[in-house]
Design a protein around this motif. Structure first.
Motif, PDB file in Angstrom:
ATOM      1  N   ASP A 112       0.618  -1.332  -0.079  1.00 48.67           N
ATOM      2  CA  ASP A 112      -0.139  -0.011   0.010  1.00 48.67           C
ATOM      3  C   ASP A 112       0.874   1.172   0.128  1.00 48.67           C
ATOM      4  OD1 ASP A 112      -1.843   2.005   0.553  1.00 48.67           O
ATOM      5  OD2 ASP A 112      -2.731   1.100   2.103  1.00 48.67           O
ATOM      6  N   THR A 113       0.688   1.785  -1.096  1.00 44.40           N
ATOM      7  CA  THR A 113       1.592   3.169  -1.126  1.00 44.40           C
ATOM      8  C   THR A 113       1.565   4.295   0.013  1.00 44.40           C
ATOM      9  OG1 THR A 113       0.097   4.302  -2.590  1.00 44.40           O
ATOM     10  CG2 THR A 113       1.858   2.829  -3.718  1.00 44.40           C
ATOM     11  N   VAL A 166       4.129   3.354   2.415  1.00 45.07           N
ATOM     12  CA  VAL A 166       5.456   3.998   2.250  1.00 45.07           C
ATOM     13  C   VAL A 166       5.620   5.556   2.430  1.00 45.07           C
ATOM     14  CG1 VAL A 166       7.167   4.466   0.317  1.00 45.07           C
ATOM     15  CG2 VAL A 166       5.779   2.123   0.501  1.00 45.07           C
ATOM     16  N   ASP A 167       4.277   6.278   2.132  1.00 48.98           N
ATOM     17  CA  ASP A 167       4.246   7.632   2.405  1.00 48.98           C
ATOM     18  C   ASP A 167       4.280   7.978   3.899  1.00 48.98           C
ATOM     19  OD1 ASP A 167       4.153   7.855  -0.580  1.00 48.98           O
ATOM     20  OD2 ASP A 167       1.841   8.256  -0.276  1.00 48.98           O
ATOM     21  N   ARG A 170      12.514   5.129  -0.026  1.00 44.25           N
ATOM     22  CA  ARG A 170      12.053   5.622  -1.372  1.00 44.25           C
ATOM     23  C   ARG A 170      12.733   4.911  -2.716  1.00 44.25           C
ATOM     24  NH1 ARG A 170       6.809   7.440  -1.170  1.00 44.25           N
ATOM     25  NH2 ARG A 170       6.679   9.390   0.160  1.00 44.25           N
ATOM     26  N   HIS A 191      11.401   1.509  -2.776  1.00 42.04           N
ATOM     27  CA  HIS A 191      10.162   1.607  -3.702  1.00 42.04           C
ATOM     28  C   HIS A 191      10.201   1.836  -5.047  1.00 42.04           C
ATOM     29  CE1 HIS A 191       5.736   3.076  -3.530  1.00 42.04           C
ATOM     30  NE2 HIS A 191       5.709   1.741  -3.698  1.00 42.04           N
ATOM     31  N   ARG A 236       8.842  -0.352  -8.223  1.00 40.33           N
ATOM     32  CA  ARG A 236       7.567   0.032  -8.934  1.00 40.33           C
ATOM     33  C   ARG A 236       8.356   1.379  -9.537  1.00 40.33           C
ATOM     34  NH1 ARG A 236       2.126   0.655  -5.534  1.00 40.33           N
ATOM     35  NH2 ARG A 236       1.546   0.881  -7.588  1.00 40.33           N
ATOM     36  N   THR A 285       6.997   7.490  -8.489  1.00 43.18           N
ATOM     37  CA  THR A 285       7.960   7.151  -7.432  1.00 43.18           C
ATOM     38  C   THR A 285       9.147   7.697  -7.531  1.00 43.18           C
ATOM     39  OG1 THR A 285       8.461   5.178  -8.875  1.00 43.18           O
ATOM     40  CG2 THR A 285       6.866   4.727  -6.940  1.00 43.18           C
ATOM     41  N   GLN A 322       9.027  11.141  -5.893  1.00 41.45           N
ATOM     42  CA  GLN A 322       9.078  10.767  -4.480  1.00 41.45           C
ATOM     43  C   GLN A 322      10.492  10.698  -4.023  1.00 41.45           C
ATOM     44  OE1 GLN A 322       6.192   7.855  -4.402  1.00 41.45           O
ATOM     45  NE2 GLN A 322       4.361   9.165  -3.670  1.00 41.45           N
TER      46      GLN A 322
END
Length: 560
Positions: free
Chosen positions: A369-370, A373-374, A393, A396, A400, A405, A408
């Motif tokens: 679930d992004t 990560v956030d 980051r 991730h 992906r 990404t 980010q």
């Protein structure tokens, strides 16, 4: 009738419904004028009953049993009825007077009848009208205190059999069924009013169960059964306040009702609203029964939802966490929910542990679930753990590889002052994807490399990547638009390539896009000093596309 005007109808309905109502004037039939109302049937998708009323606190008002009218709107059917009434306006005073005279005459006649004559009249009506009989039977059973008879009548009222075809009540028959079912509410309400709330509690529960079972086989598009269910729930609560049933027994029933999704969806009955009836002992029992229901079905949505609400109401964070932890989502979403609950309780270290555990349990950052990560990146940044934020980051992005990404990663790396190094590694990955011929429509194809280079405003590198490994049409357009002044020859080649397939298509959008490309080509030719070539191109285009009149018009408007 004062207040009934075309302007008032338009104001109540709005322009759209008023205009549509004009087309339904001929569909109005069976007009009945009362002392302060006008009723009629209006044939629409179905035959609807419409009624206009005057003299109330709101002046002119109306009700219609069509779906739009059931939502409280002054619908097109009411407009049509109003327009028909206006056409007969001169005769309305006479019709109202006639209605008053009829009512007075009926009352006078009934008043003059003897007891025996009135009984004979009522008995005759009971014989001829089943609904009248049922209503009076309910009142009689209520007056006698005959719970068995009331229960039998309620089952009849809530039985869909007389209205169902092949076991299902279609929309056309749903209103008649709802009208009959609504009589059950009146009967139970009468019990509470007559100092028999304990019987009302019992029958309200039975009625809710019967209606919930019936609702699954009724087209309740208008929401009538939902309203009856809500009324039954209110009656149950009111009766419980008056009867004060055993708190333990009430708690057990409330939990059973809450986890019965069909019944709960029908009534929206909330066990937490019964705190005034349950008291301390009943509330404790409610929690105990909720735990037992959840333990028996830990993954059930209704069971989890009830447990979470009870835990939050009691500020029991550990119970909320236990409910979540019993059914962890494989993408880490549930870990995130737990982390947020812990944070709201001020338990920040535990919250961070759960969030990090979510990453470990997921195992694959491509499916995580992004939002998790956030969340973690934000917490690392707040704690000045910038290296950890960059690492997360970066991992991730590797899993992906998308423009998002990449962006980010850039934000995190710039904050940690290591962006040049991270950028080099990220571009190396994307270049390797392009060199390996990865799917250009996917997350790891050449399109991502071109997108990130454009996002970085590294136009030269973006041109090279597009030229070497290919690009999407939108990317070629962006490249050409961005560097039209500095790379007019390359931009012109891109515009020509994009324009070619459009010459074989039709439609306003196609023509607008083609003209926009032509204007960009003209700029390139001007920069190159080859205006004659552009003139020749446009002349040829006009010759081959002359049948497309809208295209020719657009070209004329732009001086092409």
């Amino acid at each position: 009738m004062v207040g009934l005007t075309e302007a008032k109808l338009r104001a109540l309905a709005g322009t759209r419904s008023f205009e549509r109502g004009l087309g339904y004037v001929d569909a109005v039939s069976g007009i009945e004028v009362g002392t302060d109302s006008i009723r009629a049937s209006v044939q629409g998708t179905h035959r609807y009953g419409a009624e206009l009323t005057l003299g109330g606190p709101r002046g002119l008002a109306g009700e219609c049993d069509c779906p739009h009218g059931q939502e409280g709107n002054f619908c097109k059917h009411l407009v049509a009825l109003g327009l028909v009434a206006l056409a007969q306006k001169a005769d309305l005073p006479r019709q109202r007077k006639t209605a008053r005279n009829r009512a007075r005459g009926l009352d006078a006649w009934l008043s003059a009848l003897s007891r025996e004559e009135l009984l004979a009249l009522v008995r005759n009506e009971i014989t001829e009208d089943r609904n009248v009989r049922r209503r009076l039977e309910l009142r009689a059973a209520s007056a006698r205190g005959d719970l068995a008879a009331l229960r039998s009548r309620l089952r009849e009222l809530l039985d869909i059999g007389p209205f169902a075809s092949y076991g299902y009540v279609e929309y056309a028959d749903a209103r008649a069924y709802a009208d009959q079912a609504g009589q059950a509410v009146s009967a139970i309400r009468a019990l509470t009013a007559s100092d028999r709330p304990a019987d009302a509690v019992v029958l309200a529960r039975e009625a809710i169960a019967l209606l919930a079972a019936a609702a699954e086989n009724v087209d309740d598009s208008d929401g009538r059964l939902g309203q009856i269910g809500a009324d039954l729930a209110d009656l149950h609560h009111t009766a419980c306040r008056a009867a004060r049933p055993d708190p333990e027994e009430l708690a057990h029933w409330l939990v059973g009702h809450a986890v019965d999704e069909a019944a709960a969806d029908l009534t929206y009955l909330d066990p937490l609203d019964y705190e005034d009836v349950l008291g301390e002992r009943g509330t404790a029992a409610l929690r105990r029964h909720a735990v037992l229901a959840w333990q028996a079905h830990r993954t059930g949505w209704a069971e989890k939802h009830l447990m979470q609400r009870l835990a939050k109401a009691g500020r029991d964070v550990d119970t909320v966490i236990a409910v979540h932890a019993a059914d962890l989502a494989p993408n880490g979403h549930t870990h995130l929910l737990i982390a947020r609950e812990l944070e709201s309780a001020g338990r920040f270290a535990e919250a961070l542990e759960w969030a990090e555990r979510g990453l470990r349990d997921t195992g694959n950052l491509a499916t995580v679930d992004t939002a998790l990560v956030d969340h973690l990146t934000d917490r690392y940044t707040r704690a000045d753990r910038l290296t950890d934020a960059v690492t997360l980051r970066s991992d991730h992005f590797k899993a992906r590889r998308t423009l998002l990404t990449y962006r980010q990663l850039r934000v995190a790396a710039q904050a940690a002052r290591c962006w040049p190094t991270e950028r080099k590694k990220a571009l190396a990955l994307l270049s390797a994807d392009a060199g390996a011929g990865a799917d250009r429509k996917g997350a790891q194809g050449t399109s991502v490399l071109v997108d990130v280079l454009l996002d970085d405003r590294d136009i030269d590198a973006a041109w090279q990547a597009a030229t070497t490994s290919g690009a999407h049409d939108t990317q070629w357009r962006t490249l050409a638009d961005t560097s039209r002044a500095t790379r007019p020859a390359e931009a012109l080649a891109a515009y020509l390539r994009l324009a070619k397939p459009l010459t074989h298509q039709t439609g306003s959008r196609t023509y607008e896009e083609l003209v926009a490309l032509l204007l960009s080509m003209r700029d390139c030719h001007r920069a190159l000093g080859t205006q004659d070539d552009f003139t020749a191109y446009v002349t040829t285009l006009r010759t081959t596309q002359k049948r497309k009149r809208n295209l020719m018009r657009l070209m004329d408007e732009h001086g092409l």
